[in-house]
Design a protein around this motif. Sequence first.
Motif, PDB file in Angstrom:
ATOM      1  N   SER A  86     -10.656  -4.265   4.057  1.00  0.00           N
ATOM      2  CA  SER A  86     -11.612  -4.538   2.975  1.00  0.00           C
ATOM      3  C   SER A  86     -10.992  -5.473   1.939  1.00  0.00           C
ATOM      4  O   SER A  86     -11.634  -6.417   1.477  1.00  0.00           O
ATOM      5  N   ASP A  87      -9.746  -5.209   1.566  1.00  0.00           N
ATOM      6  CA  ASP A  87      -9.047  -6.089   0.614  1.00  0.00           C
ATOM      7  C   ASP A  87      -8.904  -7.490   1.188  1.00  0.00           C
ATOM      8  O   ASP A  87      -9.090  -8.486   0.483  1.00  0.00           O
ATOM      9  N   TYR A  88      -8.572  -7.565   2.477  1.00  0.00           N
ATOM     10  CA  TYR A  88      -8.452  -8.866   3.145  1.00  0.00           C
ATOM     11  C   TYR A  88      -9.785  -9.609   3.107  1.00  0.00           C
ATOM     12  O   TYR A  88      -9.830 -10.797   2.775  1.00  0.00           O
TER      13      TYR A  88
ATOM     14  N   ASP B 159      -4.680   3.790   6.296  1.00  0.00           N
ATOM     15  CA  ASP B 159      -5.563   3.217   5.270  1.00  0.00           C
ATOM     16  C   ASP B 159      -5.971   1.793   5.659  1.00  0.00           C
ATOM     17  O   ASP B 159      -6.251   0.964   4.811  1.00  0.00           O
ATOM     18  N   HIS B 160      -6.003   1.515   6.955  1.00  0.00           N
ATOM     19  CA  HIS B 160      -6.237   0.146   7.405  1.00  0.00           C
ATOM     20  C   HIS B 160      -7.654  -0.344   7.127  1.00  0.00           C
ATOM     21  O   HIS B 160      -7.867  -1.554   7.008  1.00  0.00           O
ATOM     22  N   GLU B 161      -8.627   0.563   6.971  1.00  0.00           N
ATOM     23  CA  GLU B 161      -9.955   0.111   6.536  1.00  0.00           C
ATOM     24  C   GLU B 161      -9.871  -0.465   5.123  1.00  0.00           C
ATOM     25  O   GLU B 161     -10.505  -1.485   4.832  1.00  0.00           O
ATOM     26  N   LYS B 162      -9.092   0.155   4.250  1.00  0.00           N
ATOM     27  CA  LYS B 162      -8.889  -0.344   2.873  1.00  0.00           C
ATOM     28  C   LYS B 162      -8.206  -1.708   2.920  1.00  0.00           C
ATOM     29  O   LYS B 162      -8.595  -2.640   2.210  1.00  0.00           O
ATOM     30  N   ILE B 163      -7.186  -1.829   3.757  1.00  0.00           N
ATOM     31  CA  ILE B 163      -6.477  -3.104   3.884  1.00  0.00           C
ATOM     32  C   ILE B 163      -7.427  -4.191   4.380  1.00  0.00           C
ATOM     33  O   ILE B 163      -7.455  -5.304   3.839  1.00  0.00           O
TER      34      ILE B 163
ATOM     35  N   ASP C  10      -0.178   4.670  -1.281  1.00  0.00           N
ATOM     36  CA  ASP C  10      -0.789   5.982  -1.475  1.00  0.00           C
ATOM     37  C   ASP C  10      -0.033   7.001  -0.617  1.00  0.00           C
ATOM     38  O   ASP C  10       0.082   6.821   0.598  1.00  0.00           O
TER      39      ASP C  10
ATOM     40  N   TYR D  36       0.858  -1.181   0.000  1.00  0.00           N
ATOM     41  CA  TYR D  36       0.000   0.000   0.000  1.00  0.00           C
ATOM     42  C   TYR D  36       0.898   1.236   0.000  1.00  0.00           C
ATOM     43  O   TYR D  36       1.703   1.411   0.912  1.00  0.00           O
TER      44      TYR D  36
ATOM     45  N   GLU E  36     -12.258  -9.335   0.983  1.00  0.00           N
ATOM     46  CA  GLU E  36     -12.497  -9.800  -0.401  1.00  0.00           C
ATOM     47  C   GLU E  36     -11.695 -11.047  -0.715  1.00  0.00           C
ATOM     48  O   GLU E  36     -12.218 -12.005  -1.283  1.00  0.00           O
TER      49      GLU E  36
ATOM     50  N   ARG F 225      -1.627   7.910   2.674  1.00  0.00           N
ATOM     51  CA  ARG F 225      -2.072   6.865   3.607  1.00  0.00           C
ATOM     52  C   ARG F 225      -1.676   7.149   5.051  1.00  0.00           C
ATOM     53  O   ARG F 225      -2.290   6.664   5.983  1.00  0.00           O
TER      54      ARG F 225
END
Length: 151
Positions: free
Chosen positions: A139-141, A133-137, A87, A85, A143, A90
């Motif tokens: 979410s990816d996890y 950006d741990h919410e994104k991480i 960005d 990650y 998925e 981030r």
Amino acid sequence: MSYDYLSCPSCGEKVRSYSNPFPTVDVLIELPEGIVLIKRRNEPFGWALPGGFVDYGESLEAAAVRECEEETALKVTQMKLLGCYSDPARDTRFHAISTVYVVKCSGTPKAGDDAAEFGVFQLDNLPSPICFDHEKILSDYRERREAGTIW
């Protein structure tokens, strides 16, 4: 593009100053009861995946194992790369690039080092606020876990 310059302390020659991103790691710890998050002792305050800076001469994997143990007292038994990650926004403090691992551990978790406390949470019942950006991480996890591509 403009550059900043420093003066060499020995000869006074101008030397270009470079700004590079900081390499970091984060660990997404899977326990039978849920995911381990730590409540940060330092700014930015909030909940986060355990993690931190990679030391000079240290591999990403070794840094992930070290940070996991320092912040949660857990010993990594399995590790799988989730992703990177990068960005620039981030982390509000500076540009940090994180390599994130999903890990399985042994032991009993307890807060340590930069962690004021820890918690074990289900993905559908996460605390707030979550840093970086741990919410994104997460979410990816979610998925990848639902797709069966983590382990």
